[in-house]
Design a protein around this motif. Structure first.
Motif, short mmCIF file in Angstrom:
data_model
loop_
_atom_site.label_atom_id
_atom_site.label_comp_id
_atom_site.label_asym_id
_atom_site.label_seq_id
_atom_site.Cartn_x
_atom_site.Cartn_y
_atom_site.Cartn_z
N ASP A 1 -12.94 16.09 -3.41
CA ASP A 1 -11.99 15.79 -2.33
C ASP A 1 -11.53 14.34 -2.39
OD1 ASP A 1 -12.04 18.35 -1.34
OD2 ASP A 1 -13.47 17.93 0.27
N GLU A 2 -12.48 13.43 -2.65
CA GLU A 2 -12.12 12.02 -2.74
C GLU A 2 -11.18 11.77 -3.91
OE1 GLU A 2 -15.95 9.62 -0.94
OE2 GLU A 2 -16.18 10.60 -2.89
N LYS A 3 -11.45 12.44 -5.02
CA LYS A 3 -10.58 12.28 -6.20
C LYS A 3 -9.18 12.83 -5.92
CE LYS A 3 -14.40 12.56 -9.54
NZ LYS A 3 -15.04 13.38 -10.59
N PHE A 4 -9.12 13.95 -5.20
CA PHE A 4 -7.83 14.55 -4.86
C PHE A 4 -7.02 13.61 -3.97
CE2 PHE A 4 -5.15 16.95 -1.93
CZ PHE A 4 -4.37 17.68 -2.83
N ILE A 5 -7.68 13.07 -2.93
CA ILE A 5 -7.00 12.16 -2.01
C ILE A 5 -6.51 10.93 -2.74
CG2 ILE A 5 -7.34 10.65 -0.01
CD1 ILE A 5 -9.26 12.80 1.10
N SER A 6 -7.35 10.39 -3.62
CA SER A 6 -6.98 9.20 -4.39
C SER A 6 -5.76 9.48 -5.25
CB SER A 6 -8.15 8.75 -5.26
OG SER A 6 -7.80 7.62 -6.03
N LYS A 7 -5.76 10.60 -5.93
CA LYS A 7 -4.62 10.97 -6.79
C LYS A 7 -3.36 11.16 -5.96
CE LYS A 7 -3.22 14.24 -10.39
NZ LYS A 7 -3.62 15.43 -11.20
N TYR B 1 -2.42 9.75 -3.11
CA TYR B 1 -1.80 8.50 -2.65
C TYR B 1 -1.38 7.60 -3.80
CZ TYR B 1 -2.74 9.61 2.21
OH TYR B 1 -2.74 10.22 3.43
N SER B 2 -2.17 7.55 -4.85
CA SER B 2 -1.79 6.66 -5.96
C SER B 2 -0.50 7.12 -6.62
CB SER B 2 -2.92 6.59 -7.00
OG SER B 2 -3.14 7.85 -7.61
N SER B 3 -0.24 8.43 -6.58
CA SER B 3 0.99 8.95 -7.20
C SER B 3 2.24 8.59 -6.40
CB SER B 3 0.89 10.47 -7.35
OG SER B 3 0.88 11.12 -6.08
N GLN B 4 2.06 8.12 -5.15
CA GLN B 4 3.21 7.79 -4.30
C GLN B 4 3.85 6.46 -4.66
OE1 GLN B 4 2.20 8.06 -0.15
NE2 GLN B 4 1.55 10.19 -0.27
N LEU B 5 3.07 5.60 -5.32
CA LEU B 5 3.60 4.27 -5.65
C LEU B 5 4.24 4.31 -7.03
CD1 LEU B 5 3.91 1.34 -4.74
CD2 LEU B 5 1.73 0.84 -5.87
N VAL B 6 5.55 4.21 -7.07
CA VAL B 6 6.31 4.26 -8.32
C VAL B 6 6.83 2.86 -8.61
CG1 VAL B 6 8.27 5.29 -9.52
CG2 VAL B 6 6.97 6.64 -7.85
N ARG B 7 6.43 2.31 -9.73
CA ARG B 7 6.74 0.91 -10.06
C ARG B 7 8.23 0.60 -9.93
NH1 ARG B 7 7.75 -2.97 -14.18
NH2 ARG B 7 6.06 -4.49 -14.49
N ASN C 1 0.83 1.07 0.08
CA ASN C 1 0.42 1.19 -1.32
C ASN C 1 0.76 -0.10 -2.06
OD1 ASN C 1 -0.53 3.97 -1.57
ND2 ASN C 1 1.58 4.58 -1.14
N PHE C 2 -0.15 -0.56 -2.90
CA PHE C 2 0.17 -1.76 -3.68
C PHE C 2 -0.62 -1.78 -4.99
CE2 PHE C 2 -2.98 -2.71 -0.44
CZ PHE C 2 -3.98 -3.44 -1.07
N CYS C 3 -0.11 -2.56 -5.92
CA CYS C 3 -0.71 -2.64 -7.26
C CYS C 3 -0.71 -4.09 -7.73
CB CYS C 3 0.09 -1.77 -8.24
SG CYS C 3 -0.59 -1.75 -9.93
N LEU C 4 -1.81 -4.52 -8.30
CA LEU C 4 -1.93 -5.86 -8.84
C LEU C 4 -2.08 -5.80 -10.36
CD1 LEU C 4 -4.26 -7.38 -6.14
CD2 LEU C 4 -2.08 -8.38 -6.86
N PHE D 1 -4.32 -2.42 -11.13
CA PHE D 1 -5.26 -2.13 -10.05
C PHE D 1 -4.50 -1.61 -8.83
CE2 PHE D 1 -7.01 -5.73 -12.49
CZ PHE D 1 -8.11 -5.09 -13.04
N GLU D 2 -4.70 -0.32 -8.53
CA GLU D 2 -3.94 0.34 -7.47
C GLU D 2 -4.80 0.53 -6.22
OE1 GLU D 2 -2.77 3.97 -9.37
OE2 GLU D 2 -0.96 3.07 -10.21
N PHE D 3 -4.17 0.32 -5.07
CA PHE D 3 -4.84 0.46 -3.78
C PHE D 3 -3.91 1.15 -2.78
CE2 PHE D 3 -6.42 -3.29 -5.88
CZ PHE D 3 -7.78 -3.27 -5.67
N THR D 4 -4.52 1.86 -1.84
CA THR D 4 -3.80 2.37 -0.69
C THR D 4 -4.58 1.98 0.56
OG1 THR D 4 -2.85 4.29 -1.83
CG2 THR D 4 -3.03 4.44 0.57
N ALA D 5 -3.87 1.52 1.58
CA ALA D 5 -4.48 1.25 2.88
C ALA D 5 -3.83 2.19 3.89
CB ALA D 5 -4.28 -0.20 3.29
#
Length: 270
Positions: A199-205, A207-213, A245-248, A252-256
């Protein structure tokens, strides 16, 4: 003006992310928000620590565009190393220093291991000690497929997460012009635990897929880009949460998640 984090009177401006995360000469158009002393100047050591953790990661190997930052990082580590002799307060400290140096003299990661053991012995090692906690030997493969011996280490998770929660609050303030005083749920996608549930992996995927460079905001996307959006309830009328969503360093990708159920009203008008 009020602080982006706590709404106390602001005493200055804070860059989000910190200015030191960017390459000198490429710092135009950076985001800044009003901040009080506690949430700006007094967290500068956290800025240095988190930047050092990220720039020490093998995930950034081969990113030549970040070379100026790697140089700054190495200079900071060298300065920390040069300060060690001045922190030896007794003959006992000096003998311990010599003992540890002899122990690791032929080791491929002698420096970091030495600093770790010095820190454990109660000898101040500054940034180097913080970056070598609970080390262990590792073997990784470089971009050419060659084995490289290195070490991994534990970082201060609470300090790390609080830094990025503050960053998310700063980005939210920049976009909305009001401070989020409630709880922030941080999803550090690039640091997801190996033992994470499905479930954690699904949630991470998700939200991380929402940030398009290409679609994200940010003047210097090799270093930082972000987006802020909302998720609505089934009626499409009520906001369930704000999503930051932000990336450094393009790595390194993060969602708050700023959930409406954690909303805290301002105690007084701004």
């Amino acid at each position: 003006m009020s602080c982006y984090y706590c709404e106390k009177p602001a005493t200055g401006m804070e860059h989000v992310p910190p200015q030191s995360f960017f390459i000198k000469g490429q710092r135009d158009g950076l985001i800044s928000v009003p901040s009080c002393d506690v949430h700006n100047q007094q967290k500068s050591k956290d800025d240095e620590y988190v930047r050092a953790v990220l720039l020490s990661s093998a995930k950034l190997d081969g990113k030549e565009q970040l070379a100026p930052l790697f140089e700054v990082h190495l200079r900071a580590l060298n300065r920390a190393g040069e300060q060690i002799p001045g922190r030896l307060k007794s003959e006992e400290d000096f003998q311990k220093f010599l003992e540890i140096a002899e122990k690791f003299k032929d080791d491929h990661a002698a420096g970091m291991k030495s600093f770790s053991e010095l820190a454990q012995a109660g000898i101040g090692t500054g940034l180097l000690g913080l970056l070598s906690v609970d080390y262990r030997d590792e073997v990784i493969f470089d971009n050419d497929g060659n084995e490289q011996q290195t070490i991994s280490y534990a970082f201060d998770t609470k300090r790390f997460n609080n830094f990025f929660k503050s960053m998310a609050k700063g980005l939210f303030f920049h976009e909305s012009d009001w401070a989020w005083l409630g709880k922030v749920v941080l999803l550090p996608h690039s640091f997801l635990r190996e033992e994470a549930s499905e479930d954690e992996k699904f949630i991470s995927k998700h939200y991380s897929s929402q940030l398009v460079r290409d679609d994200a905001k940010g003047e210097h996307k090799d270093v930082f880009y972000y987006d802020v959006g909302t998720e609505l309830d089934s009626s499409g009328k009520e906001i369930l949460r704000y999503v930051v969503n932000f990336c450094l360093y393009d790595t390194f990708e993060f969602t708050a998640l700023l959930e409406s159920k954690y909303f805290v009203a301002s105690p007084e008008p701004r």
